[in-house]
Design an enzyme around this catalytic site. Structure first.
Site, PDB file in Angstrom:
ATOM      1  N   ILE A 241     -37.632  -6.079 -24.066  1.00 41.85           N
ATOM      2  CA  ILE A 241     -37.344  -4.733 -24.562  1.00 41.85           C
ATOM      3  C   ILE A 241     -37.899  -4.558 -25.964  1.00 41.85           C
ATOM      4  O   ILE A 241     -37.823  -5.463 -26.788  1.00 41.85           O
ATOM      5  CB  ILE A 241     -35.820  -4.496 -24.584  1.00 41.85           C
TER       6      ILE A 241
ATOM      7  N   GLU B 183     -38.372  -8.627 -15.978  1.00 39.30           N
ATOM      8  CA  GLU B 183     -36.969  -8.242 -16.014  1.00 39.30           C
ATOM      9  C   GLU B 183     -36.875  -6.722 -16.071  1.00 39.30           C
ATOM     10  O   GLU B 183     -36.101  -6.098 -15.358  1.00 39.30           O
ATOM     11  CB  GLU B 183     -36.336  -8.869 -17.260  1.00 39.30           C
TER      12      GLU B 183
ATOM     13  N   GLY C   1     -32.326 -12.382 -20.647  1.00 46.16           N
ATOM     14  CA  GLY C   1     -33.197 -13.175 -19.788  1.00 46.16           C
ATOM     15  C   GLY C   1     -34.253 -13.960 -20.543  1.00 46.16           C
ATOM     16  O   GLY C   1     -35.168 -14.509 -19.925  1.00 46.16           O
TER      17      GLY C   1
END
Length: 424
Positions: A208, A230, A328
């Site tokens: 992200i 992810e 993750g």
């Protein structure tokens, strides 16, 4: 279903209940607000989820009624964790489904947001699966917000109406995030360095943030890239449309872009709607290092907050202040390291906006070690790339000082000499 029926369903929530709430862009905000209307009747209802993009249950006025136990904290939850009115459960994202499957954290209810049902009665969990599938398998009751703005995403996303105990139809915009806004020169430089590490025919996982999105913008001249990630953002969509991402050489669902959640703008949500080339899966599958390593040239790109001179990486706290979560990162760092010709890559600006070095002699007191120094390979700042794999303490310190901000290199050099006695 009438409002009366959903109210009757929600009346089964009692003080002390534990509720899973669909996270990321799937956060069912209207359903949350309906439960919050009963706050005066409830005490210490535990709310669980991943990256909740809603502040309903962290409203200070409701602190006696609801307690958020976050599995990955967003900016909506962070202040409450700091005040002690919420908390965080450290865990690898790939292992979180076990909390529910193994009855470690029994669930009284699951709140989800879904697309309208198709002619066969199947709704889609849409842009966020993460650990929601495990919650649905194990919760005593399932309550849904049906929202026509939720796209129908292919993969392991479908929930039949028979699995839902009560629902409310309420349309509202999904949470959007635009990572392309206000990209700095520092982020652009980091993106360029990372792009140079990525070979044609690589498979990518992007974390992200703006830096991973900058990396994607720098890959437009690459060929035959694949996505086994992810999350996916608008940057992934752009590379698919330009033919850069073909998914031709990945082993995990070749030909298909795979992820566990989708977070970006409305344009992205429209793109993934009923798109047979985009699949979303349970995070226990997408983040399984055994699956990740099957992809040759697996490149995992994730962000760090701070790195010490031995290579210890903090990515979820600022000293003692909790910031986000393990997520993750370790799943993909390890999977990429085990992949043939894989590259685990961690990125960070060399200093904060206040001019404090992010490359440090030792991590701040109380900082969490997200990725251990034994797992670290590539560290990238706007000043270059340090490959720490196979290097000893002194060699690591020198490599990291070389990519630190010039204003801090002298101080870091002195600290390294004091700590390690000599540098190569």
């Amino acid at each position: 279903m009438t409002r009366a029926l959903i109210d009757k369903g929600l009346s089964s929530i009692k003080s002390g209940s534990r509720i899973f709430v669909h996270g990321c862009g799937g956060t069912p905000k209207h359903l949350n607000r309906l439960l919050a209307q009963r706050a005066n009747e409830l005490r210490r209802v535990e709310i669980m989820g991943v990256l909740a993009l809603d502040n309903t249950f962290t409203d200070p006025k409701l602190k006696d009624s609801f307690f958020v136990n976050s599995l990955f904290a967003s900016g909506f939850v962070r202040p409450s964790i700091a005040k002690g009115t919420a908390s965080y459960i450290p865990a690898l994202l790939s292992e979180m489904p076990r909390f529910f499957d193994e009855n470690i954290l029994p669930l009284d209810a699951a709140f989800i947001q879904v697309s309208p049902p198709d002619i066969h009665g199947y709704c889609s969990l849409g842009i966020s699966i993460e650990i929601t599938r495990a919650a649905l398998r194990n919760a005593k009751k399932v309550f849904a917000q049906i929202n026509r703005n939720m796209p129908r995403v292919h993969g392991d996303t479908f929930v039949h109406m028979n699995q839902i105990d009560a629902y409310v139809e309420h349309d509202e915009p999904l949470m959007e995030v635009d990572y392309s806004k206000e990209i700095s020169d520092v982020e652009k430089a980091i993106g360029k360095y990372v792009a140079e590490l990525i070979d044609d025919r690589s498979t990518l996982q992007m974390g992200i943030g703006t830096i991973p999105d900058c990396v994607l913008k720098c890959l437009e001249n690459h060929k035959d890239l694949s996505i086994a990630s992810e999350m996916i953002s608008d940057g992934v969509m752009a590379l698919i449309e330009k033919g850069v991402v073909t998914n031709r050489y990945k082993k995990f669902h070749p030909g298909i872009t795979t992820c566990t959640f989708i977070l970006g703008t409305r344009k992205l949500y429209d793109y993934v709607n009923d798109n047979p080339n985009i699949f979303a899966f349970d995070v226990g599958i997408t983040n399984d290092p055994a699956e990740i390593r099957r992809n040759r040239k697996m490149c995992a790109i994730n962000a760090a907050i701070e790195v010490d001179l031995t290579g210890q990486v903090c990515a979820d706290s600022i000293g003692q202040m909790h910031y986000s979560g393990v997520g993750g990162q370790m799943d993909f760092m390890r999977g990429a390291a085990l992949s043939h010709e894989g590259k685990p890559i961690l990125v960070l600006p060399s200093q904060t906006t206040k001019g404090i070095s992010r490359i440090v002699n030792t991590l701040k007191e109380g900082a969490g070690v997200t990725t251990t120094r034994a797992h670290v390979h590539y560290i990238v700042t706007e000043y270059g790339v340090a490959n720490l794999f196979g290097k000893n303490y002194q060699q690591r310190a020198k490599a990291l000082i070389d990519i630190a901000h010039p204003d801090h290199r002298e101080a870091l050099d002195r600290a390294a000499h004091k700590r390690f006695k000599n540098l190569y």
